[in-house]
Design a protein around this motif. Structure first.
Motif, PDB file in Angstrom:
ATOM      1  N   GLU A   1     -28.216   0.981  -0.074  1.00 44.80           N
ATOM      2  CA  GLU A   1     -29.123   0.530  -1.247  1.00 44.80           C
ATOM      3  C   GLU A   1     -28.713  -0.571  -1.359  1.00 44.80           C
ATOM      4  O   GLU A   1     -28.356  -1.501  -0.844  1.00 44.80           O
ATOM      5  N   GLU A   2     -30.111  -1.249  -2.330  1.00 47.39           N
ATOM      6  CA  GLU A   2     -30.049  -2.446  -2.102  1.00 47.39           C
ATOM      7  C   GLU A   2     -30.374  -2.950  -3.920  1.00 47.39           C
ATOM      8  O   GLU A   2     -30.865  -2.221  -5.009  1.00 47.39           O
TER       9      GLU A   2
ATOM     10  N   ALA B   1     -36.688   6.540  -0.080  1.00 40.46           N
ATOM     11  CA  ALA B   1     -36.452   5.358  -1.150  1.00 40.46           C
ATOM     12  C   ALA B   1     -36.873   6.089  -2.410  1.00 40.46           C
ATOM     13  O   ALA B   1     -37.423   6.606  -2.558  1.00 40.46           O
ATOM     14  N   GLY B   2     -36.158   5.446  -3.621  1.00 43.25           N
ATOM     15  CA  GLY B   2     -35.962   6.230  -5.409  1.00 43.25           C
ATOM     16  C   GLY B   2     -35.921   4.663  -5.465  1.00 43.25           C
ATOM     17  O   GLY B   2     -34.941   3.837  -5.212  1.00 43.25           O
TER      18      GLY B   2
ATOM     19  N   TYR C   1     -32.359  -4.644 -14.672  1.00 45.13           N
ATOM     20  CA  TYR C   1     -31.639  -4.641 -13.629  1.00 45.13           C
ATOM     21  C   TYR C   1     -31.726  -3.498 -12.683  1.00 45.13           C
ATOM     22  O   TYR C   1     -32.232  -2.770 -12.662  1.00 45.13           O
ATOM     23  N   CYS C   2     -32.768  -3.779 -10.857  1.00 48.85           N
ATOM     24  CA  CYS C   2     -33.419  -3.407 -10.512  1.00 48.85           C
ATOM     25  C   CYS C   2     -32.607  -2.790  -9.003  1.00 48.85           C
ATOM     26  O   CYS C   2     -32.232  -3.794  -8.721  1.00 48.85           O
ATOM     27  N   GLY C   3     -32.974  -1.577  -8.734  1.00 47.72           N
ATOM     28  CA  GLY C   3     -32.546  -1.037  -7.686  1.00 47.72           C
ATOM     29  C   GLY C   3     -33.366  -0.079  -6.878  1.00 47.72           C
ATOM     30  O   GLY C   3     -34.340   0.030  -6.898  1.00 47.72           O
ATOM     31  N   VAL C   4     -32.842   0.303  -5.569  1.00 44.55           N
ATOM     32  CA  VAL C   4     -33.658   0.983  -4.455  1.00 44.55           C
ATOM     33  C   VAL C   4     -32.136   1.495  -4.174  1.00 44.55           C
ATOM     34  O   VAL C   4     -31.573   0.912  -3.775  1.00 44.55           O
ATOM     35  N   SER C   5     -32.524   2.946  -3.756  1.00 47.15           N
ATOM     36  CA  SER C   5     -31.287   3.923  -3.035  1.00 47.15           C
ATOM     37  C   SER C   5     -31.969   4.465  -2.011  1.00 47.15           C
ATOM     38  O   SER C   5     -33.413   5.157  -2.294  1.00 47.15           O
ATOM     39  N   VAL C   6     -31.618   4.427  -0.725  1.00 46.78           N
ATOM     40  CA  VAL C   6     -32.069   5.416   0.034  1.00 46.78           C
ATOM     41  C   VAL C   6     -31.178   6.465   0.823  1.00 46.78           C
ATOM     42  O   VAL C   6     -30.591   6.075   1.359  1.00 46.78           O
TER      43      VAL C   6
END
Length: 229
Positions: free
Chosen positions: A72-73, A42-43, A56-61
DNA sequence: GCGACAG
DNA sequence: ATCTTGTCGC
């Protein structure tokens, strides 16, 4: 996924710094990542709107080793803690906690956009997030916070030690030939050699890991649609 | 006191 | 991080 909050996020500079020194003792510097069973990397990234004071927060798997986005979330929160060099995690983690609580997959590894051990009190954003999630993390920053180093050779894969007070706290890694290097340090449950190797494997074409690039695109587009710019 | 300083 | 267009270079 489950998240251990660990502590409050409203602290004075002194309290926050004391907490960092305390949490740093819990960081596991040995490798717990099995590169052969590594499936989901994840990033994370956070974008800010100066106009609305929102994060604005995010994670990409991404799948590994093919590096395709599988999930993604995101989360949007009000920025409370200011940006203070050395205290970045207190600004960014609250929103990231929301993101991971909503995430339906537990990644095997997270590459964080910021320092890990290469921090004045050895608790950069990557370390702090790794402790809270109890997941292996790597810090991969675009610029230096602390430490001295020589410039690595211009060829992709070249690296030089990042030293702070005689301690090797990270490596300066050329992730792409001919462009400025990235600063890699361990976050939690991984060793530096493995961390540098995996970051390199996540940079097949560009300077930044595909994980970081995906997360950045994610939060940047989210901010644009929310702010209507 | 002065300069450095992740995102 | 964000404010912001075109431009130099491989």
């Amino acid at each position: 996924m489950k998240v251990n909050i660990l502590h409050s996020w409203e602290l004075s500079y002194t309290r926050a710094a004391d907490l960092q020194r305390e949490l740093a003792l819990r960081i596991i510097r040995e490798n717990h990542v099995d590169r052969h069973s590594l499936r989901h990397v994840a990033g994370t990234d956070v974008s800010y709107s100066r106009a609305t004071n929102r994060c604005y927060c995010g994670v990409s798997v991404l799948s590994y080793p093919d590096l395709n986005v599988v999930l993604e979330e995101t989360a949007v929160v009000e920025a409370t803690f200011p940006y203070i060099p050395g205290l970045l995690s207190f600004r960014e983690i609250p929103g990231l906690i929301d993101v991971f609580e909503a995430l339906r997959i537990t990644p095997d590894l997270i590459i964080v956009d910021g320092q890990g051990l290469a921090h004045p009190r050895r608790l950069g954003l990557a370390c702090h997030l790794g402790l809270i999630l109890d997941i292996p993390t790597i810090g991969c920053a675009k610029s230096r916070l602390i430490g001295e180093h020589e410039m690595p050779a211009a060829t992709k894969g070249a690296q030089s030690d990042l030293l702070d007070k005689g301690e090797k706290v990270g490596v300066v890694l050329r992730s792409r030939t001919g462009v400025s290097p990235v600063y890699v340090s361990i976050g939690h449950r991984i060793d530096l050699t493995t961390a540098a190797e995996l970051v390199l494997n996540c940079c097949p074409k560009y300077r930044l890991p595909e994980t970081t690039r995906a997360a950045h695109r994610l939060v940047y587009s989210l901010m644009r649609e929310h702010e209507q710019q």
